[in-house]
Write an enzyme that holds these catalytic residues in place. Sequence first.
Site, PDB file in Angstrom:
ATOM      1  N   CYS A   2      84.653  27.771   7.072  1.00 36.74           N
ATOM      2  CA  CYS A   2      85.938  27.251   7.527  1.00 36.74           C
ATOM      3  C   CYS A   2      86.767  28.446   7.936  1.00 36.74           C
ATOM      4  CB  CYS A   2      86.671  26.512   6.408  1.00 36.74           C
ATOM      5  SG  CYS A   2      85.864  25.002   5.860  1.00 36.74           S
ATOM      6  N   GLY A  28      84.349  26.718  12.208  1.00 32.72           N
ATOM      7  CA  GLY A  28      84.265  25.306  11.860  1.00 32.72           C
ATOM      8  C   GLY A  28      84.722  24.448  13.005  1.00 32.72           C
ATOM      9  N   ASN A 102      88.963  28.202   2.456  1.00 31.59           N
ATOM     10  CA  ASN A 102      87.651  28.605   2.969  1.00 31.59           C
ATOM     11  C   ASN A 102      86.826  29.070   1.777  1.00 31.59           C
ATOM     12  OD1 ASN A 102      86.461  31.521   4.817  1.00 31.59           O
ATOM     13  ND2 ASN A 102      85.422  29.606   4.434  1.00 31.59           N
ATOM     14  N   GLY A 103      85.658  28.452   1.574  1.00 24.57           N
ATOM     15  CA  GLY A 103      84.781  28.820   0.461  1.00 24.57           C
ATOM     16  C   GLY A 103      84.339  27.593  -0.304  1.00 24.57           C
ATOM     17  N   CYS A 240      80.641  38.592   1.246  1.00 25.35           N
ATOM     18  CA  CYS A 240      79.457  37.927   1.818  1.00 25.35           C
ATOM     19  C   CYS A 240      78.883  38.760   2.969  1.00 25.35           C
ATOM     20  CB  CYS A 240      79.870  36.551   2.330  1.00 25.35           C
ATOM     21  SG  CYS A 240      78.602  35.759   3.340  1.00 25.35           S
ATOM     22  N   TYR A 246      75.991  37.179  10.713  1.00 30.55           N
ATOM     23  CA  TYR A 246      75.982  36.008  11.577  1.00 30.55           C
ATOM     24  C   TYR A 246      77.355  35.392  11.809  1.00 30.55           C
ATOM     25  CZ  TYR A 246      75.300  31.089  12.875  1.00 30.55           C
ATOM     26  OH  TYR A 246      75.374  29.879  13.483  1.00 30.55           O
ATOM     27  N   CYS A 439      71.562  35.006  -0.732  1.00 30.13           N
ATOM     28  CA  CYS A 439      70.661  34.141   0.036  1.00 30.13           C
ATOM     29  C   CYS A 439      69.391  34.897   0.440  1.00 30.13           C
ATOM     30  CB  CYS A 439      71.360  33.528   1.244  1.00 30.13           C
ATOM     31  SG  CYS A 439      72.309  34.674   2.207  1.00 30.13           S
TER      32      CYS A 439
HETATM   33  S1  SF4 Z   1      74.672  33.681  -0.748  1.00 28.89           S
HETATM   34 FE1  SF4 Z   1      74.459  34.604   1.317  1.00 28.89          FE
HETATM   35  S2  SF4 Z   1      75.789  33.376   2.636  1.00 28.89           S
HETATM   36 FE2  SF4 Z   1      76.376  32.940   0.518  1.00 28.89          FE
HETATM   37  S3  SF4 Z   1      78.050  34.355   0.030  1.00 28.89           S
HETATM   38 FE3  SF4 Z   1      76.153  35.345  -0.624  1.00 28.89          FE
HETATM   39  S4  SF4 Z   1      75.508  36.543   1.177  1.00 28.89           S
HETATM   40 FE4  SF4 Z   1      77.013  35.073   1.890  1.00 28.89          FE
END
Ligand code: SF4
Length: 463
Positions: A2, A28, A102-103, A240, A246, A439
Amino acid sequence: MCGVFGIHGHDEAANLGYLGMHALQHRGQESAGLVAVEDGVMRRHVAMSLVSDAFDRDSLAKLPGRTAIGHVRYSTSGSSELRNAQPFVFEYAGGQVSIAHNGNLVNAAELRAELEAQGSIFQTSSDTEVIVHLMARAREQDVVGRLIAALRRVRGAYSLVLLTNDERMIGVRDPNGFRPLVIGRIKDAFVLSSETCSFDLIEAEFMREVEPGEIVVIEKDGMTSHRIPVLEEPASPTFCVFEHVYFARPDSLVNGKSVYRARERMGMRLAEEHPIEADVVIPVPDSGVPAAIGYSKQSGIPFEMGLIRSHYVGRTFIEPQESIRHFGVRLKLSPVRSVVDGKRVVVVDDSLVRGTTSRKIVKMLRAAGAREVHMRISAPPTTHPCFYGIDTPTRSELVAASHTVEEICRYVTSDSLAYISHEGMMSAVGGGPGYCSACFTGEYPVPLGKDRLVQIRSRRSAS
Ligand code: SF4
């Protein structure tokens, strides 16, 4: 996924809010909304559409006042419907508050169950409403005290912008600082935004980031800074890393660094780690462009635009429904025969999530005459879902969670496939701790609530 925006103390608050959200549209595309306040009265306009369709001259004229906040939404929690469109406005004993978020919270389901058991009636299915109810129930008189009381209970990712009916604008970033939030000035007005690209559009000057764990309160006398009290061990910042890979716009600065340059360095590192004999480097546009430029610079292989993206469809990765996503690949990208015909082609993309898009791209390029197709990915294999606000698919849908690189290469039918290493990606964004990369690693920096753990376990057994 978002975007949040706020402007305090400007005669054109709603118009600049509209422009600011326009620059955040990539974050978004499901809903857009603005709330403005004048003489203690809040007015709200939200719609299930892009910013440019959500507002016109009349709707903006109905949002008078010198302070406004806005939100563009992609649903990562809560369904895609108007009742979940933000900013929300709610009443509490001390007045009215509007909130944009956002989050994702990792303990939202537990808190919601607790609040419902105590009699709270929820209007939406969004995480954000949990914060609203916690604020409404707090004993503190002042809105900042209520907000602090609420934030002591929540865990996870939140960059918030709030507005009160006494014309205070508040910006908050969670103690880990997962999502970006920046402060700027335009003449005497203060601006808050998810990304600096919206400052460039409205000619605001970037001042600084809201620090992880910081609450900034902006009122007519200026800005004050507060801290979210730490109940347990102080959190280390874990911004993040996927924002760099990306999500953020390449013309933004996030976490103090140029997104464009970080992506270019990722491409250069990818070329060092995984060289290949080829005739041309092409990006998967748009977000793969800086990494492909980096790959080309480092390898000496010419860069060309071998795929053209139609800008009149949404981004594939964030289309909410599977049926639309599959259709979207063909709608979105088409090959340039004169660039790829008879060539050995390196295709640089910034993520390979399910593998279905890459498979279609390889097929399209071969049909356009490519002699060889070598996929290069400027992120490591995505093996785990995100619970902090990016809509990665479930683990069972993440192809790298259950397949080797060789297996994925066979599936996408490329001549070779390689990903940047985790170390390579981290060094491209400046290295060191201070980032979440869960991730890619499964090491979640904020412990997941019971409901999220159940999700992961069920995904593991499904994969
Ligand atoms: S899990 Fe991946 S997408 Fe989610 S906050 Fe961590 S780095 Fe970002």
